[in-house]
Design an enzyme around this catalytic site. Sequence first.
Site, PDB file in Angstrom:
ATOM      1  N   GLU A 240      18.084   1.082  -1.233  1.00  0.00           N
ATOM      2  CA  GLU A 240      18.025  -0.374  -1.445  1.00  0.00           C
ATOM      3  C   GLU A 240      18.956  -0.854  -2.558  1.00  0.00           C
ATOM      4  O   GLU A 240      18.924  -2.032  -2.902  1.00  0.00           O
ATOM      5  CB  GLU A 240      16.582  -0.807  -1.763  1.00  0.00           C
ATOM      6  CG  GLU A 240      15.687  -0.825  -0.539  1.00  0.00           C
ATOM      7  CD  GLU A 240      14.300  -1.393  -0.808  1.00  0.00           C
ATOM      8  OE1 GLU A 240      13.644  -1.816   0.149  1.00  0.00           O
ATOM      9  OE2 GLU A 240      13.857  -1.408  -1.984  1.00  0.00           O
TER      10      GLU A 240
ATOM     11  N   ASN B 112      10.990   7.716   8.023  1.00  0.00           N
ATOM     12  CA  ASN B 112      10.002   7.411   9.063  1.00  0.00           C
ATOM     13  C   ASN B 112      10.716   7.455  10.417  1.00  0.00           C
ATOM     14  O   ASN B 112      11.910   7.770  10.491  1.00  0.00           O
ATOM     15  CB  ASN B 112       9.279   6.082   8.776  1.00  0.00           C
ATOM     16  CG  ASN B 112      10.200   4.874   8.871  1.00  0.00           C
ATOM     17  OD1 ASN B 112      11.284   4.929   9.456  1.00  0.00           O
ATOM     18  ND2 ASN B 112       9.761   3.771   8.279  1.00  0.00           N
TER      19      ASN B 112
ATOM     20  N   GLY C  44       0.473  11.083  11.059  1.00  0.00           N
ATOM     21  CA  GLY C  44       0.838  12.256  10.277  1.00  0.00           C
ATOM     22  C   GLY C  44       2.318  12.394  10.015  1.00  0.00           C
ATOM     23  O   GLY C  44       3.028  11.385   9.905  1.00  0.00           O
TER      24      GLY C  44
ATOM     25  N   ALA D 205       3.754   0.389   1.650  1.00  0.00           N
ATOM     26  CA  ALA D 205       4.016   1.337   0.557  1.00  0.00           C
ATOM     27  C   ALA D 205       3.453   2.733   0.792  1.00  0.00           C
ATOM     28  O   ALA D 205       3.541   3.582  -0.095  1.00  0.00           O
ATOM     29  CB  ALA D 205       3.531   0.796  -0.796  1.00  0.00           C
ATOM     30  N   ALA D 206       2.924   3.013   1.981  1.00  0.00           N
ATOM     31  CA  ALA D 206       2.447   4.381   2.255  1.00  0.00           C
ATOM     32  C   ALA D 206       3.593   5.374   2.088  1.00  0.00           C
ATOM     33  O   ALA D 206       3.431   6.446   1.500  1.00  0.00           O
ATOM     34  CB  ALA D 206       1.866   4.481   3.660  1.00  0.00           C
ATOM     35  N   GLY D 207       4.769   4.997   2.595  1.00  0.00           N
ATOM     36  CA  GLY D 207       5.931   5.868   2.484  1.00  0.00           C
ATOM     37  C   GLY D 207       6.348   6.079   1.020  1.00  0.00           C
ATOM     38  O   GLY D 207       6.815   7.157   0.650  1.00  0.00           O
ATOM     39  N   ASP D 208       6.167   5.053   0.205  1.00  0.00           N
ATOM     40  CA  ASP D 208       6.502   5.175  -1.221  1.00  0.00           C
ATOM     41  C   ASP D 208       5.542   6.137  -1.917  1.00  0.00           C
ATOM     42  O   ASP D 208       5.952   6.989  -2.712  1.00  0.00           O
ATOM     43  CB  ASP D 208       6.441   3.806  -1.915  1.00  0.00           C
ATOM     44  CG  ASP D 208       7.515   2.853  -1.383  1.00  0.00           C
ATOM     45  OD1 ASP D 208       8.555   3.331  -0.902  1.00  0.00           O
ATOM     46  OD2 ASP D 208       7.299   1.632  -1.450  1.00  0.00           O
TER      47      ASP D 208
HETATM   48  P1  ADP Z   1       6.635   4.246   5.849  1.00  0.00           P
HETATM   49  O1  ADP Z   1       5.789   3.350   5.014  1.00  0.00           O
HETATM   50  O2  ADP Z   1       7.860   4.725   5.132  1.00  0.00           O
HETATM   51  O3  ADP Z   1       6.909   3.762   7.246  1.00  0.00           O
HETATM   52  P2  ADP Z   1       4.534   5.924   6.977  1.00  0.00           P
HETATM   53  O4  ADP Z   1       3.838   4.691   7.423  1.00  0.00           O
HETATM   54  O5  ADP Z   1       4.999   6.890   8.020  1.00  0.00           O
HETATM   55  O6  ADP Z   1       5.751   5.595   6.006  1.00  0.00           O
HETATM   56  O7  ADP Z   1       3.513   6.690   6.000  1.00  0.00           O
HETATM   57  C1  ADP Z   1       3.849   7.819   5.248  1.00  0.00           C
HETATM   58  C2  ADP Z   1       2.713   8.826   5.287  1.00  0.00           C
HETATM   59  O8  ADP Z   1       1.520   8.243   4.732  1.00  0.00           O
HETATM   60  C3  ADP Z   1       2.317   9.295   6.680  1.00  0.00           C
HETATM   61  O9  ADP Z   1       3.086  10.414   7.112  1.00  0.00           O
HETATM   62  C4  ADP Z   1       0.842   9.677   6.483  1.00  0.00           C
HETATM   63  O10 ADP Z   1       0.732  10.985   5.956  1.00  0.00           O
HETATM   64  C5  ADP Z   1       0.378   8.655   5.448  1.00  0.00           C
HETATM   65  N1  ADP Z   1      -0.219   7.491   6.145  1.00  0.00           N
HETATM   66  C6  ADP Z   1       0.397   6.336   6.499  1.00  0.00           C
HETATM   67  N2  ADP Z   1      -0.437   5.500   7.166  1.00  0.00           N
HETATM   68  C7  ADP Z   1      -1.631   6.161   7.240  1.00  0.00           C
HETATM   69  C8  ADP Z   1      -2.919   5.848   7.799  1.00  0.00           C
HETATM   70  N3  ADP Z   1      -3.164   4.688   8.437  1.00  0.00           N
HETATM   71  N4  ADP Z   1      -3.918   6.761   7.676  1.00  0.00           N
HETATM   72  C9  ADP Z   1      -3.710   7.943   7.045  1.00  0.00           C
HETATM   73  N5  ADP Z   1      -2.511   8.290   6.491  1.00  0.00           N
HETATM   74  C10 ADP Z   1      -1.490   7.427   6.586  1.00  0.00           C
END
Ligand code: ADP
Length: 299
Positions: free
Chosen positions: A140, A184, A217, A242-245
């Site tokens: 970014e 992702n 996963g 922010a899951a990816g972060d």
């Molecule tokens: P990004 O935000 O970069 O698109 P993801 O959504 O793939 O990344 O999330 C990264 C990781 O976080 C996933 O591989 C998983 O391990 C975890 N994760 C994301 N969403 C969930 C969810 N709904 N439930 C459980 N784990 C999650």
Amino acid sequence: MQQTRVVVVGSANMDLVATASALPRPGETVLGDDFVMVPGGKGANQAIAAARAGASAAFLGAIGSDAFGVTLRARINAAGVDTGQLRVVYGTSGVALVMVSADGENAILVTPGANAAFTELTEGELAAVREADVLVAQLEIPVATVTEAVLAARAAGTRVVLNAAPARQVPDELLAAVDMLVVNENEAQAFTGRGRDDPSALLALAPRAVLTLGAEGAWYVERGTEAVYVPAVRVDAVDSTAAGDAFTAALAVAWGEGRDLLAAVRWAAAAGAACVRRLGASVALPQRAEIDELHARSA
Ligand code: ADP
């Protein structure tokens, strides 16, 4: 245990988030419900996530000379991140205007502001990269800045984790110096033309890679070994922002601490899952104890 030293080079934005029953159409004005202002940008998020996951974390980036810059520095610093080298650039900070509707749809407009002016690393910034155990970067900020940081890390023996998001053109010399790539499925498609059907395609770019699939996963791949599927930790998901972060930062921290990579990916999956249990981006990034707790429950 000595804390692992993580340096994050990347973006910082102020996220201005407004909620309304429906998103406005072009030309329309809509009366909204709530408004919050939270630090964002993948760089700032990952620096905060690394500190919460237990690292000694420093953030290299640029904020503007406006009021958002002052707030951004204070908030990032209050999260436990060293902001001593955060640059102030004359002008506006990076801003994300986020609109969220009641049914969860969103529309986001990002103006990079100071992030676009984050070029040519200073000697102090380069020294921080060289002294770190792990460098974490995203895409970014200007790619030339990322490349400079990554090459300095490589030359100094600092491990490099690149979260190649958002997907964009990058020079070969950048990829050649990356130890671990995190993407992702959209990003994997953009870089390799392949998705979950072929995670090993990422090994043409870097010696190790993780392909994340949200609630489904992640795949971990490493040159010379079989691809390993790492299931997500089951949680009640509220907001996947922010899951990816959280995942990328936790992976860097665990790797820096000397865990084996597959164990680090599993711990990172617990961090990603912990993050989606709460609404918001930086405010949802989990503390180490929460990650440990979810990780133990899933083991
Ligand atoms: P990004 O935000 O970069 O698109 P993801 O959504 O793939 O990344 O999330 C990264 C990781 O976080 C996933 O591989 C998983 O391990 C975890 N994760 C994301 N969403 C969930 C969810 N709904 N439930 C459980 N784990 C999650």
